[in-house]
Design a protein around this motif. Sequence first.
Motif, PDB file in Angstrom:
ATOM      1  N   CYS A  51       0.928  -1.525   0.134  1.00 32.78           N
ATOM      2  CA  CYS A  51      -0.079  -0.216   0.037  1.00 32.78           C
ATOM      3  C   CYS A  51       0.862   1.196  -0.353  1.00 32.78           C
ATOM      4  CB  CYS A  51      -0.945   0.201   1.201  1.00 32.78           C
ATOM      5  SG  CYS A  51      -2.325  -1.412   1.341  1.00 32.78           S
ATOM      6  N   GLU A  52       1.678   1.046   0.504  1.00 31.72           N
ATOM      7  CA  GLU A  52       2.531   2.369   1.229  1.00 31.72           C
ATOM      8  C   GLU A  52       3.315   2.509  -0.348  1.00 31.72           C
ATOM      9  OE1 GLU A  52       3.936   4.989   3.725  1.00 31.72           O
ATOM     10  OE2 GLU A  52       1.718   3.604   3.972  1.00 31.72           O
ATOM     11  N   LEU A  53       3.903   1.832  -1.003  1.00 31.34           N
ATOM     12  CA  LEU A  53       4.817   1.526  -2.820  1.00 31.34           C
ATOM     13  C   LEU A  53       3.488   2.274  -3.793  1.00 31.34           C
ATOM     14  CD1 LEU A  53       7.000   0.987  -4.187  1.00 31.34           C
ATOM     15  CD2 LEU A  53       6.237  -0.741  -4.691  1.00 31.34           C
ATOM     16  N   ARG A  58       1.567   6.541  -6.951  1.00 31.99           N
ATOM     17  CA  ARG A  58       0.534   7.674  -7.168  1.00 31.99           C
ATOM     18  C   ARG A  58       0.575   9.080  -6.889  1.00 31.99           C
ATOM     19  NH1 ARG A  58      -3.199   4.605  -4.248  1.00 31.99           N
ATOM     20  NH2 ARG A  58      -2.904   5.376  -2.066  1.00 31.99           N
ATOM     21  N   LYS A  59       0.833   9.722  -6.327  1.00 34.78           N
ATOM     22  CA  LYS A  59       1.915  10.647  -5.719  1.00 34.78           C
ATOM     23  C   LYS A  59       2.573  10.615  -6.367  1.00 34.78           C
ATOM     24  CE  LYS A  59       1.608  10.672  -1.127  1.00 34.78           C
ATOM     25  NZ  LYS A  59       2.123  10.969   0.945  1.00 34.78           N
ATOM     26  N   LEU A  60       3.520   9.944  -7.345  1.00 37.13           N
ATOM     27  CA  LEU A  60       4.072  10.887  -8.186  1.00 37.13           C
ATOM     28  C   LEU A  60       4.130  10.692  -9.022  1.00 37.13           C
ATOM     29  CD1 LEU A  60       7.441  10.751  -9.657  1.00 37.13           C
ATOM     30  CD2 LEU A  60       7.484   8.371  -9.862  1.00 37.13           C
ATOM     31  N   GLN A  65       1.138  14.099 -14.052  1.00 34.53           N
ATOM     32  CA  GLN A  65       0.766  15.140 -14.129  1.00 34.53           C
ATOM     33  C   GLN A  65      -0.208  16.393 -14.553  1.00 34.53           C
ATOM     34  OE1 GLN A  65      -1.236  13.214 -16.642  1.00 34.53           O
ATOM     35  NE2 GLN A  65      -2.479  14.829 -17.196  1.00 34.53           N
ATOM     36  N   LYS A  66      -0.123  16.765 -13.284  1.00 36.80           N
ATOM     37  CA  LYS A  66       0.111  18.510 -12.783  1.00 36.80           C
ATOM     38  C   LYS A  66       1.510  19.178 -13.127  1.00 36.80           C
ATOM     39  CE  LYS A  66      -0.243  21.605  -8.974  1.00 36.80           C
ATOM     40  NZ  LYS A  66       0.267  21.984  -7.210  1.00 36.80           N
ATOM     41  N   GLU A  67       2.475  18.176 -13.815  1.00 41.50           N
ATOM     42  CA  GLU A  67       3.360  19.273 -13.930  1.00 41.50           C
ATOM     43  C   GLU A  67       3.110  19.216 -15.660  1.00 41.50           C
ATOM     44  OE1 GLU A  67       8.521  18.987 -14.052  1.00 41.50           O
ATOM     45  OE2 GLU A  67       7.133  17.982 -13.216  1.00 41.50           O
ATOM     46  N   TYR A  68       2.806  18.170 -16.433  1.00 41.21           N
ATOM     47  CA  TYR A  68       2.008  17.854 -17.799  1.00 41.21           C
ATOM     48  C   TYR A  68       1.475  18.806 -17.855  1.00 41.21           C
ATOM     49  CZ  TYR A  68       1.291  15.673 -22.243  1.00 41.21           C
ATOM     50  OH  TYR A  68       0.932  16.114 -23.251  1.00 41.21           O
ATOM     51  N   ASP A  69       0.330  19.172 -17.316  1.00 42.82           N
ATOM     52  CA  ASP A  69      -1.377  19.870 -16.906  1.00 42.82           C
ATOM     53  C   ASP A  69      -0.471  21.070 -17.282  1.00 42.82           C
ATOM     54  OD1 ASP A  69      -2.956  18.204 -17.054  1.00 42.82           O
ATOM     55  OD2 ASP A  69      -3.497  17.671 -15.371  1.00 42.82           O
ATOM     56  N   GLU A  70       0.584  21.921 -16.475  1.00 40.18           N
ATOM     57  CA  GLU A  70       0.765  22.809 -16.452  1.00 40.18           C
ATOM     58  C   GLU A  70       1.259  23.456 -17.577  1.00 40.18           C
ATOM     59  OE1 GLU A  70       0.503  25.458 -14.358  1.00 40.18           O
ATOM     60  OE2 GLU A  70      -0.945  24.245 -12.958  1.00 40.18           O
ATOM     61  N   PHE A  71       2.066  22.325 -18.232  1.00 37.80           N
ATOM     62  CA  PHE A  71       3.036  22.823 -19.356  1.00 37.80           C
ATOM     63  C   PHE A  71       2.411  23.104 -20.738  1.00 37.80           C
ATOM     64  CE2 PHE A  71       4.310  20.671 -23.112  1.00 37.80           C
ATOM     65  CZ  PHE A  71       5.424  21.087 -23.920  1.00 37.80           C
ATOM     66  N   LEU A  72       0.704  22.508 -20.478  1.00 36.23           N
ATOM     67  CA  LEU A  72      -0.010  22.396 -21.201  1.00 36.23           C
ATOM     68  C   LEU A  72      -0.511  23.836 -21.624  1.00 36.23           C
ATOM     69  CD1 LEU A  72      -1.351  18.432 -21.604  1.00 36.23           C
ATOM     70  CD2 LEU A  72      -0.200  19.960 -23.369  1.00 36.23           C
ATOM     71  N   LYS A  73      -1.066  24.524 -20.349  1.00 31.57           N
ATOM     72  CA  LYS A  73      -1.629  25.499 -19.886  1.00 31.57           C
ATOM     73  C   LYS A  73      -0.654  26.441 -20.329  1.00 31.57           C
ATOM     74  CE  LYS A  73      -3.779  28.356 -16.231  1.00 31.57           C
ATOM     75  NZ  LYS A  73      -4.435  28.418 -14.636  1.00 31.57           N
ATOM     76  N   GLN A  74       0.541  26.492 -20.032  1.00 33.14           N
ATOM     77  CA  GLN A  74       1.644  27.632 -20.338  1.00 33.14           C
ATOM     78  C   GLN A  74       1.577  27.510 -21.873  1.00 33.14           C
ATOM     79  OE1 GLN A  74       3.165  29.841 -17.857  1.00 33.14           O
ATOM     80  NE2 GLN A  74       3.771  30.907 -19.674  1.00 33.14           N
ATOM     81  N   LYS A  75       1.405  27.139 -22.775  1.00 35.83           N
ATOM     82  CA  LYS A  75       1.972  25.984 -24.124  1.00 35.83           C
ATOM     83  C   LYS A  75       0.530  26.974 -24.279  1.00 35.83           C
ATOM     84  CE  LYS A  75       2.672  22.506 -28.222  1.00 35.83           C
ATOM     85  NZ  LYS A  75       2.042  21.597 -28.177  1.00 35.83           N
ATOM     86  N   LYS A  76      -0.604  27.061 -24.182  1.00 30.06           N
ATOM     87  CA  LYS A  76      -1.750  27.271 -25.082  1.00 30.06           C
ATOM     88  C   LYS A  76      -1.483  28.968 -24.721  1.00 30.06           C
ATOM     89  CE  LYS A  76      -5.469  24.143 -24.224  1.00 30.06           C
ATOM     90  NZ  LYS A  76      -6.416  23.776 -23.781  1.00 30.06           N
ATOM     91  N   TYR A  77      -1.152  29.577 -23.098  1.00 26.71           N
ATOM     92  CA  TYR A  77      -0.950  31.230 -23.337  1.00 26.71           C
ATOM     93  C   TYR A  77       0.214  31.673 -24.351  1.00 26.71           C
ATOM     94  CZ  TYR A  77       0.212  35.048 -20.613  1.00 26.71           C
ATOM     95  OH  TYR A  77       0.977  36.530 -20.153  1.00 26.71           O
ATOM     96  N   ASN A  78       1.389  30.776 -24.224  1.00 26.07           N
ATOM     97  CA  ASN A  78       1.978  31.314 -24.882  1.00 26.07           C
ATOM     98  C   ASN A  78       1.844  31.682 -26.312  1.00 26.07           C
ATOM     99  OD1 ASN A  78       3.937  31.782 -22.734  1.00 26.07           O
ATOM    100  ND2 ASN A  78       5.307  29.886 -22.981  1.00 26.07           N
ATOM    101  N   THR A  79       0.974  30.336 -26.747  1.00 24.74           N
ATOM    102  CA  THR A  79       0.638  31.055 -28.545  1.00 24.74           C
ATOM    103  C   THR A  79      -0.003  32.189 -29.210  1.00 24.74           C
ATOM    104  OG1 THR A  79      -0.705  28.466 -28.420  1.00 24.74           O
ATOM    105  CG2 THR A  79      -1.269  29.609 -29.975  1.00 24.74           C
TER     106      THR A  79
END
Length: 279
Positions: A51-53, A58-60, A65-79
């Motif tokens: 369970c710990e593993l 899951r946290k990783l 996923q959060k980092e990837y979502d932020e990347f996509l959001k910034q990519k949209k903004y920079n368009t």
Amino acid sequence: MEKLTIPETLQKNITYHSEVCDRHTYIKAGQEIVKPIQKMVIDGELVCPRCELEQGDRKLQEATQKEYDEFLKQKKYNTFYNRSILADNTILAATLENYHVEHQEERKNKQTVMESISRLKNGQVFNLILQGNQGAGKSHLAYAALRELNESGLDVSCLFVNVESMMRLIKDSFNNKESRYTENYFVELMSEADYLALDDIGAETGAIGTDKIATDFVQRVLYAITTTRQDKSTLITTNLSSETLFRMYDKKLVSRLFRNPKFVVFKETKDKRMNNIPF
């Protein structure tokens, strides 16, 4: 029952416990079978190592996923800032605040644009058509509107494209194989944008005050773009009347440009660029 191997350096702080965790399963012959995992006491706390593993994985995954979502959001903004095609770079400074009104028509049209921005932020889909005298500030207002949408935090992509400049870049790519500004590049880019401004429709034909008709090439490009934007909002600026547009372009194309329209028309506003000319 599965028993995990613990490194010797950690064994002094870990002891096995008689209790097992039965939350873990595997599939065998089409059946789900419980695979008990012996629990451990780690630093005084009873835990299931599996369970710990899984929780760590899951946290990783969530962090990734959060980092990837932020990347996509910034990519949209920079368009908006990195991929827009301008004919006049002074428009980069255009905001609603610095669109100065002197007459009632300007005041009314600016208010209409501001109300349209609010509607777009609320998810309404329509085309905003800014038409009328050259130099009235149509491009200024269209760019300023996209800036407002881009800075709204809505996670949307905005794009401002001067049509004449785009057509020149596409034609240049015919002989310049290193150019990325191909017809497919622009169709894909403008199709994906959540909010698009087509600036100065008609100027690409040099047809203001003439009876010229848009070439098949121009019509093909614009038709491809508008075909993919039936469920998205587009801002359009033009000096041309509806009569001229219908004469210059295929009726289907103009019909798509005018789909679910909100019109902002300048009839009385004078060319702001002429204000400082002393003769």
